[in-house]
Design a protein around this motif. Sequence first.
Motif: not given
Length: 144
Positions: A21-23, A25-26
């Motif tokens: 998810t983008p989260q 990865e961040a």
Amino acid sequence: MAHPMVTDSLNKLRNENIRITPQREAILEFMVETDNHPTADEIYQALSAAFPSMSAATVYNNLHLFTKVGFVKELTYGDGASRFDFTNTQHYHAICEKCGAVLDLYYPVLDDLEDITESLIGFEVTHHRMEVYGVCADCLVLPK
């Protein structure tokens, strides 16, 4: 372009059939780029502007997922707050008793500590950690 350690970590997650998810990865990017062993709340505060719908629980749950997969370690030093360390090498920690800074300490002489322990006393080692306590260089130069 993602940091190579982030890319490697994302590949490990994919190999475990864990959705990227983008989260996630961040959080990984933040962990790789920081060297101050942040708490889950510090990570949440740093990323909340970019991900306003992300909760602190999401950060905490992902950190524990990363810990389970093996590329993040949870550090507890008695101050009640878990700190998280992205790690791909064996290292130790020096903890400042004045400001609470946690600094990485690489000392390759200890790399075979587990093997030596097993051969010397027949102890089956599962893992180890070492901490050094004192006052960091920044606190030493601060006026009293």
